[in-house]
Design an enzyme around this catalytic site. Sequence first.
Site, PDB file in Angstrom:
ATOM      1  N   SER A 180      -3.497   3.120  18.998  1.00  0.00           N
ATOM      2  CA  SER A 180      -4.214   2.679  17.803  1.00  0.00           C
ATOM      3  C   SER A 180      -3.979   3.667  16.665  1.00  0.00           C
ATOM      4  O   SER A 180      -3.371   4.720  16.856  1.00  0.00           O
ATOM      5  CB  SER A 180      -5.702   2.626  18.110  1.00  0.00           C
ATOM      6  OG  SER A 180      -6.145   3.939  18.384  1.00  0.00           O
ATOM      7  N   LYS A 181      -4.502   3.299  15.498  1.00  0.00           N
ATOM      8  CA  LYS A 181      -4.386   4.200  14.339  1.00  0.00           C
ATOM      9  C   LYS A 181      -5.030   5.546  14.639  1.00  0.00           C
ATOM     10  O   LYS A 181      -4.553   6.597  14.236  1.00  0.00           O
ATOM     11  CB  LYS A 181      -5.093   3.571  13.125  1.00  0.00           C
ATOM     12  CG  LYS A 181      -4.266   2.530  12.426  1.00  0.00           C
ATOM     13  CD  LYS A 181      -4.359   2.718  10.898  1.00  0.00           C
ATOM     14  CE  LYS A 181      -3.324   1.889  10.157  1.00  0.00           C
ATOM     15  NZ  LYS A 181      -3.755   0.514   9.916  1.00  0.00           N
ATOM     16  N   ARG A 182      -6.167   5.484  15.354  1.00  0.00           N
ATOM     17  CA  ARG A 182      -6.880   6.721  15.656  1.00  0.00           C
ATOM     18  C   ARG A 182      -6.040   7.647  16.540  1.00  0.00           C
ATOM     19  O   ARG A 182      -5.983   8.850  16.332  1.00  0.00           O
ATOM     20  CB  ARG A 182      -8.213   6.394  16.326  1.00  0.00           C
ATOM     21  CG  ARG A 182      -9.289   7.275  15.770  1.00  0.00           C
ATOM     22  CD  ARG A 182     -10.661   7.054  16.276  1.00  0.00           C
ATOM     23  NE  ARG A 182     -10.814   7.413  17.648  1.00  0.00           N
ATOM     24  CZ  ARG A 182     -11.620   6.772  18.470  1.00  0.00           C
ATOM     25  NH1 ARG A 182     -12.303   5.744  18.050  1.00  0.00           N
ATOM     26  NH2 ARG A 182     -11.750   7.173  19.706  1.00  0.00           N
TER      27      ARG A 182
END
Length: 495
Positions: A257-259
């Site tokens: 994910s982006k995180r």
Amino acid sequence: MTHLKPARTRMAPSPTGRFHLGSARTALFDYLLAKKTGGQFVLRIEDTDRKRFVPGSEEEIIASLKWLGLEPDEGPGYGGPYGPYRQTERRQIYAEHAQLLVDKGAAFPCFCTPERLSAVRQEQQKRKETPRYDGTCRRLSPQEAARRIADGEKYVIRFKMPYEGVTVARDLLRGEIVTENRYLDDAVLLKSDGLPTYHLAAMVDDHLMDITHVLRGSEWLPTFPLHVNVVRAFGWEEPVWVHLSVFLKPSGKGKMSKREAAQAVTDGYSIFVKDMEGLGYTPEGVLNWIALMGWGVAEDDVMSLDEMIERFDVEKLTPSPAAINFNKLDHFNGTHIRRLPVEELARRIKPFFVEAGYAVDDDTLLRVTPLIRERLVTLDDCIPFGGFFFQETVNPDPQDLVAKGLSAAQSAEVARRALEILSAAESISPETAEPPLRALVEETGYSAGQVFGILRVAITGQRVSPPLFESMEVIGKAKVIERLEKAAALLDQLV
Ligand code: GLU
């Protein structure tokens, strides 16, 4: 290999963001298949979604492929007989093909407004039905549709999905995927701005560009049945479809994910290819690492790009998800660094020294490179392991000069004795320095670790360094003497 025919593969990124590992892996497998079979690897820029367009991303895609050594045979900037290779330059082609499907009765103009469509969707959701187009404009007569178009009404073109029966789609790695058509939607092929959706543009281009194998991410599996229906409605031969595995977070729990991508940067890594160069990764290391995420070869197989071409078999790709493990990237990077010829490694580490402000001369660099090579995980490790070679002086922490188990006075004495020994030598090399310094170890009764530890910190300024005697040789007698004198003085101050 079952596909001995030259394969034409394509990587078809949308210029909507940064070029990441997933795209790089698709490009790699495309490239390997094309090269293995003597075919071509095509780059096609799918830029029809203008809302998501990010300026600069096409440049980043091309630069990343170049850095990885996966240069397309055809594509924007590369030319080729199937161009143009940017979809916005092919609008006319898609409009004509959408019309072709309308003429065949396989697609239809749809005048429904976004408001109406959203009301229909809400109704369906209330009734717990799968939301899909309700067929209103599908029922219009061609004359009625033509009249409304002539009146200037806004419209899209939708695919006429069969209402009954099943669609059987075949993926090379996953086998047959059977879907009941009543779950499939009349997808939009051409938008009201005249630009195509992926569902039309990619199918048309893959056909017109003679693509034999479509390798793409498994996020396209839900629309896979639609795509085979579109290709079949045109009456075209289908390419071999290969849906690649997804990448999971390093923990293996859930998709990247982006995180997670942000966390990777905090940890000194990146999922973006263009960042990897600055972080000291080599294209060889990155390629080897990503190759093993989705290709069923042994986990620790070390391969160059040529060796990968040699061994590649598209049928050996695996559909199971692969967790991103940056420790493995480090492992492969270090391994490939050690496979590089010294001159090549020297050429690659030089920019890191220059960037860090060191005045690097090529002669010294060529002598330093073999000494630090074993320790490099990333190319920028050349600074902590080899920066001192290019410094006029070093500034050791006085506490580090005191050997474990010895006093400052005893350590100073060792430095002074070494100074005497080395001053007497005509020049310093492992041959001239090592025997008398080993004798010094004997004479003092201290351990080799204690004696050489003091000398290492004195001469290199740090506790961990390349082999001591070889390092002294490169630094040269004059500087070695100076550094020992300084160390003895620093130790005196501690007494
Ligand atoms: N433009 C699509 C994407 O970036 C390409 C998918 C494909 O390879 O067909 O996801």
